[in-house]
Scaffold this motif. Structure first.
Motif, PDB file in Angstrom:
ATOM      1  N   ASN A  51       0.831  -1.207   0.000  1.00  0.00           N
ATOM      2  CA  ASN A  51       0.000   0.000   0.000  1.00  0.00           C
ATOM      3  C   ASN A  51       0.865   1.258   0.000  1.00  0.00           C
ATOM      4  N   GLU A  52       1.939   1.257   0.793  1.00  0.00           N
ATOM      5  CA  GLU A  52       2.851   2.408   0.812  1.00  0.00           C
ATOM      6  C   GLU A  52       3.483   2.623  -0.558  1.00  0.00           C
ATOM      7  N   LYS A  53       3.893   1.536  -1.194  1.00  0.00           N
ATOM      8  CA  LYS A  53       4.511   1.653  -2.521  1.00  0.00           C
ATOM      9  C   LYS A  53       3.497   2.164  -3.542  1.00  0.00           C
ATOM     10  N   LEU A  54       2.268   1.658  -3.481  1.00  0.00           N
ATOM     11  CA  LEU A  54       1.243   2.128  -4.420  1.00  0.00           C
ATOM     12  C   LEU A  54       0.910   3.600  -4.199  1.00  0.00           C
ATOM     13  N   THR A  55       0.842   4.011  -2.952  1.00  0.00           N
ATOM     14  CA  THR A  55       0.584   5.422  -2.651  1.00  0.00           C
ATOM     15  C   THR A  55       1.690   6.296  -3.217  1.00  0.00           C
ATOM     16  N   SER A  56       2.930   5.851  -3.054  1.00  0.00           N
ATOM     17  CA  SER A  56       4.060   6.603  -3.597  1.00  0.00           C
ATOM     18  C   SER A  56       3.978   6.683  -5.124  1.00  0.00           C
ATOM     19  N   LEU A  57       3.648   5.565  -5.761  1.00  0.00           N
ATOM     20  CA  LEU A  57       3.524   5.567  -7.222  1.00  0.00           C
ATOM     21  C   LEU A  57       2.376   6.470  -7.682  1.00  0.00           C
ATOM     22  N   GLU A  58       1.270   6.447  -6.954  1.00  0.00           N
ATOM     23  CA  GLU A  58       0.145   7.319  -7.307  1.00  0.00           C
ATOM     24  C   GLU A  58       0.554   8.786  -7.235  1.00  0.00           C
ATOM     25  N   ARG A  59       1.307   9.134  -6.217  1.00  0.00           N
ATOM     26  CA  ARG A  59       1.781  10.528  -6.098  1.00  0.00           C
ATOM     27  C   ARG A  59       2.686  10.894  -7.259  1.00  0.00           C
ATOM     28  N   ARG A  60       3.555   9.971  -7.641  1.00  0.00           N
ATOM     29  CA  ARG A  60       4.453  10.246  -8.766  1.00  0.00           C
ATOM     30  C   ARG A  60       3.660  10.436 -10.057  1.00  0.00           C
ATOM     31  N   VAL A  61       2.669   9.571 -10.271  1.00  0.00           N
ATOM     32  CA  VAL A  61       1.851   9.681 -11.481  1.00  0.00           C
ATOM     33  C   VAL A  61       1.115  11.021 -11.497  1.00  0.00           C
ATOM     34  N   GLU A  62       0.550  11.405 -10.370  1.00  0.00           N
ATOM     35  CA  GLU A  62      -0.147  12.697 -10.298  1.00  0.00           C
ATOM     36  C   GLU A  62       0.810  13.847 -10.597  1.00  0.00           C
ATOM     37  N   TYR A  63       2.014  13.769 -10.077  1.00  0.00           N
ATOM     38  CA  TYR A  63       3.015  14.808 -10.318  1.00  0.00           C
ATOM     39  C   TYR A  63       3.361  14.866 -11.808  1.00  0.00           C
ATOM     40  N   ILE A  64       3.583  13.719 -12.399  1.00  0.00           N
ATOM     41  CA  ILE A  64       3.937  13.671 -13.824  1.00  0.00           C
ATOM     42  C   ILE A  64       2.775  14.174 -14.677  1.00  0.00           C
ATOM     43  N   GLU A  65       1.557  13.763 -14.324  1.00  0.00           N
ATOM     44  CA  GLU A  65       0.383  14.247 -15.061  1.00  0.00           C
ATOM     45  C   GLU A  65       0.284  15.767 -14.983  1.00  0.00           C
ATOM     46  N   ALA A  66       0.523  16.320 -13.812  1.00  0.00           N
ATOM     47  CA  ALA A  66       0.460  17.773 -13.644  1.00  0.00           C
ATOM     48  C   ALA A  66       1.533  18.455 -14.488  1.00  0.00           C
ATOM     49  N   ARG A  67       2.731  17.884 -14.493  1.00  0.00           N
ATOM     50  CA  ARG A  67       3.801  18.490 -15.307  1.00  0.00           C
ATOM     51  C   ARG A  67       3.500  18.401 -16.789  1.00  0.00           C
ATOM     52  N   VAL A  68       2.993  17.263 -17.235  1.00  0.00           N
ATOM     53  CA  VAL A  68       2.662  17.103 -18.650  1.00  0.00           C
ATOM     54  C   VAL A  68       1.543  18.068 -19.028  1.00  0.00           C
ATOM     55  N   SER A  69       0.533  18.166 -18.177  1.00  0.00           N
ATOM     56  CA  SER A  69      -0.575  19.093 -18.457  1.00  0.00           C
ATOM     57  C   SER A  69      -0.060  20.520 -18.558  1.00  0.00           C
ATOM     58  N   GLN A  70       0.826  20.894 -17.649  1.00  0.00           N
ATOM     59  CA  GLN A  70       1.381  22.248 -17.674  1.00  0.00           C
ATOM     60  C   GLN A  70       2.207  22.467 -18.938  1.00  0.00           C
ATOM     61  N   LYS A  71       2.964  21.451 -19.354  1.00  0.00           N
ATOM     62  CA  LYS A  71       3.752  21.575 -20.579  1.00  0.00           C
ATOM     63  C   LYS A  71       2.826  21.766 -21.778  1.00  0.00           C
ATOM     64  N   VAL A  72       1.721  21.029 -21.802  1.00  0.00           N
ATOM     65  CA  VAL A  72       0.773  21.157 -22.909  1.00  0.00           C
ATOM     66  C   VAL A  72       0.184  22.565 -22.917  1.00  0.00           C
ATOM     67  N   VAL A  73      -0.208  23.060 -21.757  1.00  0.00           N
ATOM     68  CA  VAL A  73      -0.765  24.416 -21.667  1.00  0.00           C
ATOM     69  C   VAL A  73       0.283  25.436 -22.094  1.00  0.00           C
ATOM     70  N   ASP A  74       1.510  25.296 -21.595  1.00  0.00           N
ATOM     71  CA  ASP A  74       2.575  26.228 -21.973  1.00  0.00           C
ATOM     72  C   ASP A  74       2.826  26.184 -23.479  1.00  0.00           C
ATOM     73  N   GLY A  75       2.844  24.981 -24.043  1.00  0.00           N
ATOM     74  CA  GLY A  75       3.051  24.838 -25.487  1.00  0.00           C
ATOM     75  C   GLY A  75       1.923  25.462 -26.273  1.00  0.00           C
ATOM     76  N   PHE A  76       0.695  25.286 -25.808  1.00  0.00           N
ATOM     77  CA  PHE A  76      -0.462  25.874 -26.480  1.00  0.00           C
ATOM     78  C   PHE A  76      -0.399  27.392 -26.409  1.00  0.00           C
TER      79      PHE A  76
END
Length: 86
Positions: A51-76
């Protein structure tokens, strides 16, 4: 004198045999219960670790999603500025 087939002797012998059988069964039940308790604790520990490992992975995915979304917005936005000259 009592012979080898004396009913009292036979009853005592049978009583001891029953007691030994009950002791074996009781001991086996205790061993099974100990194993199951140990298995339960082991599973709970492993699941908590997972559960701890999955929680950590979920946080990483959320962080990466936020960065990708921001990159898309910045690119647009850059694309709009380039195209519209805003």
């Amino acid at each position: 004198m009592a012979g080898p087939f004396d009913p009292v002797q036979r009853e005592i012998h049978q009583d001891w045999a029953n007691r030994e059988y009950i002791e074996v069964i009781s001991s086996s039940i205790k061993k099974i219960a100990d194993f199951l308790n140990s298995f339960d604790m082991s599973c709970r520990s492993r699941l908590a670790t997972l559960n701890e490992k999955l929680t950590s992975l979920e946080r990483r995915v959320e962080y990466i999603e936020a960065r990708v979304s921001q990159k898309v917005v910045d690119g647009f936005e850059r694309h709009l500025v380039d195209r519209l000259g805003v």
